[in-house]
Design an enzyme around this catalytic site. Structure first.
Site, PDB file in Angstrom:
ATOM      1  N   HIS A   1      -2.852  -1.608   6.443  1.00 31.39           N
ATOM      2  CA  HIS A   1      -3.164  -2.255   5.242  1.00 31.39           C
ATOM      3  C   HIS A   1      -4.736  -1.954   4.749  1.00 31.39           C
ATOM      4  CE1 HIS A   1       0.370  -4.999   6.305  1.00 31.39           C
ATOM      5  NE2 HIS A   1       0.854  -4.261   5.297  1.00 31.39           N
TER       6      HIS A   1
ATOM      7  N   LYS B   1      12.857 -12.151   2.343  1.00 28.66           N
ATOM      8  CA  LYS B   1      12.163 -11.854   3.754  1.00 28.66           C
ATOM      9  C   LYS B   1      11.911 -13.322   4.089  1.00 28.66           C
ATOM     10  CE  LYS B   1      10.483  -7.474   3.521  1.00 28.66           C
ATOM     11  NZ  LYS B   1       9.075  -6.570   3.753  1.00 28.66           N
TER      12      LYS B   1
ATOM     13  N   ARG C   1       4.627   5.422   5.213  1.00 27.25           N
ATOM     14  CA  ARG C   1       4.436   5.826   6.535  1.00 27.25           C
ATOM     15  C   ARG C   1       5.395   6.747   7.055  1.00 27.25           C
ATOM     16  NH1 ARG C   1       4.859  -0.201   8.011  1.00 27.25           N
ATOM     17  NH2 ARG C   1       5.913  -0.017   6.214  1.00 27.25           N
TER      18      ARG C   1
ATOM     19  N   SER D   1       3.884  -4.948  10.357  1.00 27.47           N
ATOM     20  CA  SER D   1       3.723  -6.100  10.919  1.00 27.47           C
ATOM     21  C   SER D   1       4.567  -6.778  11.929  1.00 27.47           C
ATOM     22  CB  SER D   1       3.826  -7.046   9.432  1.00 27.47           C
ATOM     23  OG  SER D   1       2.677  -6.713   8.668  1.00 27.47           O
TER      24      SER D   1
HETATM   25  P1  ADP Z   1       6.491  -4.759   2.530  1.00 31.19           P
HETATM   26  O1  ADP Z   1       6.094  -4.302   1.403  1.00 31.19           O
HETATM   27  O2  ADP Z   1       7.681  -3.747   3.249  1.00 31.19           O
HETATM   28  O3  ADP Z   1       6.873  -6.006   3.135  1.00 31.19           O
HETATM   29  P2  ADP Z   1       4.066  -4.911   3.841  1.00 31.19           P
HETATM   30  O4  ADP Z   1       3.947  -6.119   2.945  1.00 31.19           O
HETATM   31  O5  ADP Z   1       3.723  -4.853   5.258  1.00 31.19           O
HETATM   32  O6  ADP Z   1       5.412  -4.123   3.560  1.00 31.19           O
HETATM   33  O7  ADP Z   1       2.989  -3.741   3.193  1.00 31.19           O
HETATM   34  C1  ADP Z   1       2.742  -3.579   1.976  1.00 31.19           C
HETATM   35  C2  ADP Z   1       2.277  -1.763   1.663  1.00 31.19           C
HETATM   36  O8  ADP Z   1       1.858  -1.463   2.733  1.00 31.19           O
HETATM   37  C3  ADP Z   1       3.692  -1.105   1.837  1.00 31.19           C
HETATM   38  O9  ADP Z   1       3.585  -0.177   0.777  1.00 31.19           O
HETATM   39  C4  ADP Z   1       3.717  -0.716   2.975  1.00 31.19           C
HETATM   40  O10 ADP Z   1       4.335   0.961   3.040  1.00 31.19           O
HETATM   41  C5  ADP Z   1       2.223  -0.384   3.324  1.00 31.19           C
HETATM   42  N1  ADP Z   1       1.953  -0.525   4.545  1.00 31.19           N
HETATM   43  C6  ADP Z   1       2.458  -1.254   5.686  1.00 31.19           C
HETATM   44  N2  ADP Z   1       2.109  -0.832   6.849  1.00 31.19           N
HETATM   45  C7  ADP Z   1       1.182   0.353   6.675  1.00 31.19           C
HETATM   46  C8  ADP Z   1       0.408   1.022   7.603  1.00 31.19           C
HETATM   47  N3  ADP Z   1       0.584   0.916   9.165  1.00 31.19           N
HETATM   48  N4  ADP Z   1      -0.416   2.095   7.017  1.00 31.19           N
HETATM   49  C9  ADP Z   1      -0.172   2.443   5.610  1.00 31.19           C
HETATM   50  N5  ADP Z   1       0.439   1.693   4.720  1.00 31.19           N
HETATM   51  C10 ADP Z   1       1.038   0.588   5.250  1.00 31.19           C
END
Ligand code: ADP
Length: 163
Positions: free
Chosen positions: A17, A41, A90, A128
């Site tokens: 992130h 979630k 990803r 995460s």
């Molecule tokens: P979600 O929306 O699936 O709950 P997260 O909140 O963890 O996902 O992440 C928010 C955004 O960050 C999403 O677009 C997700 O694809 C991206 N993201 C999560 N982990 C990574 C990573 N390791 N590298 C790049 N982008 C990421």
């Protein structure tokens, strides 16, 4: 002024992130990093904890604002005058989810676009839930989570993982 919104669960914020946030902050004048609430979630961290962690790890980036949003992201984006939503891509699973989300947001707010960024190589497999899995098996998360929050994340996940 070019304004972007980067929404997510950030449960917890990872180096993946942070890499996206740092790269986007170089291109946009202002970036809202927004803890979005997805009712479907189950989260480990509270909104307040996620906001505190995000503030801690982004305090070196002056044009980043950390916030929360309990409405649709496209509605929030309009409110803060952002015309771009940022997402990370990803893998193919992300692609499938993101293209639907893009169409959905587009149908609500046609004037707001979505920009997707590929992760840097070492963050490609990072999520995460991977972080939670590592802690569950007593492995180190140091290379996956910003150093300022490693001990808080480890301690909190250990405390809450069996509840
Ligand atoms: P979600 O929306 O699936 O709950 P997260 O909140 O963890 O996902 O992440 C928010 C955004 O960050 C999403 O677009 C997700 O694809 C991206 N993201 C999560 N982990 C990574 C990573 N390791 N590298 C790049 N982008 C990421």
């Amino acid at each position: 002024m070019k304004i972007a919104v980067y929404p997510g669960s950030f449960d917890p914020v990872s180096n993946g992130h942070l890499d996206i946030i740092e790269r986007v902050a170089k291109v946009f004048d202002k970036v809202y990093v927004v803890v979005a609430i997805n009712a479907q979630k189950k989260y480990t961290f509270t909104i307040e904890e996620k906001i505190e962690m995000l503030k801690k790890v982004t305090c070196h980036i002056p044009n980043v604002i950390v916030d929360q949003c309990s409405e649709l992201v496209s509605i929030y984006s309009k409110k803060v005058n952002a015309n771009v939503i940022i997402r990370g891509l990803r893998n193919f699973n992300d692609y499938q989810d993101e293209i639907s989300l893009f169409q959905f947001n587009r149908s609500i707010s046609p004037d707001i676009d979505t920009f997707a960024l590929f992760p840097s190589a070492n963050n490609l497999f990072l999520s995460s839930s991977t972080i939670k899995e590592l802690i569950l098996f007593n492995a180190s998360i140091e290379q996956y989570v910003p150093k300022e929050i490693v001990s808080f994340v480890t301690k909190t996940i250990k405390e809450r993982q069996h509840k």
